[in-house]
Every structure is written in structure tokens, then in C-alpha cells.
Write a protein that holds these residues in place. Structure first.
Motif, PDB file in Angstrom:
ATOM      1  N   LEU A  18       0.850  -1.182   0.000  1.00 25.78           N
ATOM      2  CA  LEU A  18       0.000   0.000   0.000  1.00 25.78           C
ATOM      3  C   LEU A  18       0.890   1.237   0.000  1.00 25.78           C
ATOM      4  N   LYS A  19       0.531   2.212  -0.850  1.00 27.16           N
ATOM      5  CA  LYS A  19       1.340   3.426  -0.972  1.00 27.16           C
ATOM      6  C   LYS A  19       0.468   4.659  -0.805  1.00 27.16           C
ATOM      7  N   GLN A  20       1.108   5.732  -0.371  1.00 26.13           N
ATOM      8  CA  GLN A  20       0.411   7.001  -0.266  1.00 26.13           C
ATOM      9  C   GLN A  20      -0.112   7.373  -1.650  1.00 26.13           C
ATOM     10  N   GLY A  21      -1.369   7.807  -1.722  1.00 27.56           N
ATOM     11  CA  GLY A  21      -1.989   8.167  -2.999  1.00 27.56           C
ATOM     12  C   GLY A  21      -2.849   7.066  -3.589  1.00 27.56           C
ATOM     13  N   ASP A  22      -2.725   5.816  -3.076  1.00 30.10           N
ATOM     14  CA  ASP A  22      -3.598   4.727  -3.538  1.00 30.10           C
ATOM     15  C   ASP A  22      -5.042   5.053  -3.151  1.00 30.10           C
ATOM     16  N   VAL A  23      -5.966   4.621  -3.981  1.00 28.47           N
ATOM     17  CA  VAL A  23      -7.387   4.811  -3.689  1.00 28.47           C
ATOM     18  C   VAL A  23      -7.981   3.440  -3.394  1.00 28.47           C
ATOM     19  N   ILE A  24      -8.515   3.257  -2.200  1.00 27.68           N
ATOM     20  CA  ILE A  24      -9.141   1.987  -1.812  1.00 27.68           C
ATOM     21  C   ILE A  24     -10.544   1.973  -2.394  1.00 27.68           C
ATOM     22  N   VAL A  25     -10.808   1.000  -3.279  1.00 27.16           N
ATOM     23  CA  VAL A  25     -12.123   0.926  -3.929  1.00 27.16           C
ATOM     24  C   VAL A  25     -12.973  -0.218  -3.404  1.00 27.16           C
ATOM     25  N   GLY A  29     -13.695  -7.361  -1.133  1.00 25.54           N
ATOM     26  CA  GLY A  29     -14.576  -7.477  -2.284  1.00 25.54           C
ATOM     27  C   GLY A  29     -15.833  -6.630  -2.227  1.00 25.54           C
ATOM     28  N   LYS A  30     -16.030  -5.910  -1.139  1.00 25.33           N
ATOM     29  CA  LYS A  30     -17.226  -5.066  -0.988  1.00 25.33           C
ATOM     30  C   LYS A  30     -16.853  -3.611  -1.255  1.00 25.33           C
ATOM     31  N   SER A  31     -17.624  -2.969  -2.108  1.00 27.85           N
ATOM     32  CA  SER A  31     -17.292  -1.594  -2.492  1.00 27.85           C
ATOM     33  C   SER A  31     -18.306  -0.573  -1.975  1.00 27.85           C
ATOM     34  N   GLU A  32     -18.789  -0.776  -0.754  1.00 29.89           N
ATOM     35  CA  GLU A  32     -19.702   0.182  -0.134  1.00 29.89           C
ATOM     36  C   GLU A  32     -18.926   1.449   0.232  1.00 29.89           C
ATOM     37  N   PRO A  33     -19.485   2.618  -0.068  1.00 33.58           N
ATOM     38  CA  PRO A  33     -18.792   3.853   0.325  1.00 33.58           C
ATOM     39  C   PRO A  33     -18.800   4.012   1.847  1.00 33.58           C
ATOM     40  N   LEU A  34     -17.638   4.299   2.413  1.00 32.21           N
ATOM     41  CA  LEU A  34     -17.495   4.511   3.856  1.00 32.21           C
ATOM     42  C   LEU A  34     -16.628   5.737   4.107  1.00 32.21           C
ATOM     43  N   SER A  35     -16.912   6.432   5.179  1.00 28.06           N
ATOM     44  CA  SER A  35     -16.009   7.500   5.600  1.00 28.06           C
ATOM     45  C   SER A  35     -14.751   6.846   6.179  1.00 28.06           C
ATOM     46  N   SER A  37     -13.472   7.324   9.086  1.00 29.34           N
ATOM     47  CA  SER A  37     -13.707   6.896  10.471  1.00 29.34           C
ATOM     48  C   SER A  37     -14.533   5.611  10.525  1.00 29.34           C
ATOM     49  N   ASP A  38     -15.559   5.480   9.670  1.00 28.49           N
ATOM     50  CA  ASP A  38     -16.341   4.240   9.637  1.00 28.49           C
ATOM     51  C   ASP A  38     -15.478   3.060   9.202  1.00 28.49           C
ATOM     52  N   PHE A  39     -14.621   3.288   8.226  1.00 27.52           N
ATOM     53  CA  PHE A  39     -13.710   2.248   7.753  1.00 27.52           C
ATOM     54  C   PHE A  39     -12.831   1.751   8.901  1.00 27.52           C
ATOM     55  N   LEU A  40     -12.247   2.679   9.649  1.00 30.26           N
ATOM     56  CA  LEU A  40     -11.357   2.295  10.752  1.00 30.26           C
ATOM     57  C   LEU A  40     -12.121   1.624  11.890  1.00 30.26           C
ATOM     58  N   VAL A  41     -13.314   2.105  12.207  1.00 27.64           N
ATOM     59  CA  VAL A  41     -14.134   1.479  13.252  1.00 27.64           C
ATOM     60  C   VAL A  41     -14.479   0.050  12.847  1.00 27.64           C
ATOM     61  N   ASN A  42     -14.878  -0.156  11.594  1.00 29.24           N
ATOM     62  CA  ASN A  42     -15.200  -1.505  11.116  1.00 29.24           C
ATOM     63  C   ASN A  42     -14.000  -2.442  11.226  1.00 29.24           C
ATOM     64  N   LEU A  43     -12.825  -1.966  10.857  1.00 25.53           N
ATOM     65  CA  LEU A  43     -11.634  -2.808  10.983  1.00 25.53           C
ATOM     66  C   LEU A  43     -11.378  -3.180  12.438  1.00 25.53           C
ATOM     67  N   ARG A  44     -11.473  -2.208  13.314  1.00 21.89           N
ATOM     68  CA  ARG A  44     -11.191  -2.449  14.742  1.00 21.89           C
ATOM     69  C   ARG A  44     -12.195  -3.384  15.388  1.00 21.89           C
ATOM     70  N   THR A  45     -13.453  -3.291  15.007  1.00 23.53           N
ATOM     71  CA  THR A  45     -14.481  -4.087  15.677  1.00 23.53           C
ATOM     72  C   THR A  45     -14.700  -5.451  15.044  1.00 23.53           C
ATOM     73  N   GLN A  46     -14.319  -5.630  13.794  1.00 20.63           N
ATOM     74  CA  GLN A  46     -14.592  -6.887  13.099  1.00 20.63           C
ATOM     75  C   GLN A  46     -13.353  -7.740  12.867  1.00 20.63           C
ATOM     76  N   ARG A  47     -12.191  -7.251  13.238  1.00 22.84           N
ATOM     77  CA  ARG A  47     -10.942  -7.977  12.996  1.00 22.84           C
ATOM     78  C   ARG A  47     -10.089  -8.000  14.245  1.00 22.84           C
ATOM     79  N   GLY A  48      -9.283  -9.047  14.351  1.00 27.32           N
ATOM     80  CA  GLY A  48      -8.345  -9.156  15.459  1.00 27.32           C
ATOM     81  C   GLY A  48      -7.001  -8.570  15.092  1.00 27.32           C
ATOM     82  N   PRO A  49      -6.121  -8.432  16.084  1.00 23.32           N
ATOM     83  CA  PRO A  49      -4.829  -7.783  15.854  1.00 23.32           C
ATOM     84  C   PRO A  49      -3.891  -8.547  14.920  1.00 23.32           C
TER      85      PRO A  49
END
Length: 71
Positions: A18-25, A29-35, A37-49
Motif C-alpha cells: 500500500l502506498k500514499q496516494g492509492d485509492v481503496i475501492v 470485495g465489498k465496495s460500499e462507500p465509507l467514511s 472513520s467508519d472504515f477504521l471502526v469496522n476494521l477495529r471491531t470486526q478484525r483481530g490484531p
């Protein structure tokens, strides 16, 4: 758009490709638009370390899939 790769996980994320300037689409496999903060909250709550996540990115006009480790 990836604005920066900072913090403890920065080197791991960079090593995964992953590089600065990449666009996460899509995430896992899910391309739902997220802010950012929502993206980071989802990662933290649905995934382990020790999990990783599959990202589909656009780098310029090229679409790529990367598996990125979390924290």
C-alpha cells in the motif's frame, strides 16, 4: 485515498504494497462507500490484531488487490 502510512503498522502496510496516494475501492470485495472513520471502526471491531484484510486499490489507472496485515 491513502493520505499517509503512519504509526506502528506503517512499515507492515508499506511492505504489503500500500502506498500514499492509492485509492481503496473495495474491502474484502465489498465496495460500499465509507467514511475514513467508519472504515477504521469496522476494521477495529470486526478484525483481530493478527488478522489481515484484502483491499482492492487503484494506483493511477491500474487496479490491484493487496492483502494488508492489521496492527
Amino acid at each position: 485515498m491513502v493520505k499517509g502510512l503512519f504509526g506502528k503498522g506503517g512499515p507492515k502496510v508499506q511492505q504489503a504494497g500500500l502506498k500514499q496516494g492509492d485509492v481503496i475501492v473495495a474491502v474484502e470485495g465489498k465496495s460500499e462507500p465509507l467514511s475514513e472513520s467508519d472504515f477504521l471502526v469496522n476494521l477495529r471491531t470486526q478484525r483481530g490484531p493478527k488478522d489481515s484484510v484484502k483491499l482492492t486499490i487503484l494506483r493511477g489507472k491500474e487496479r490491484q488487490e493487496l492483502t494488508v496485515p492489521l496492527w
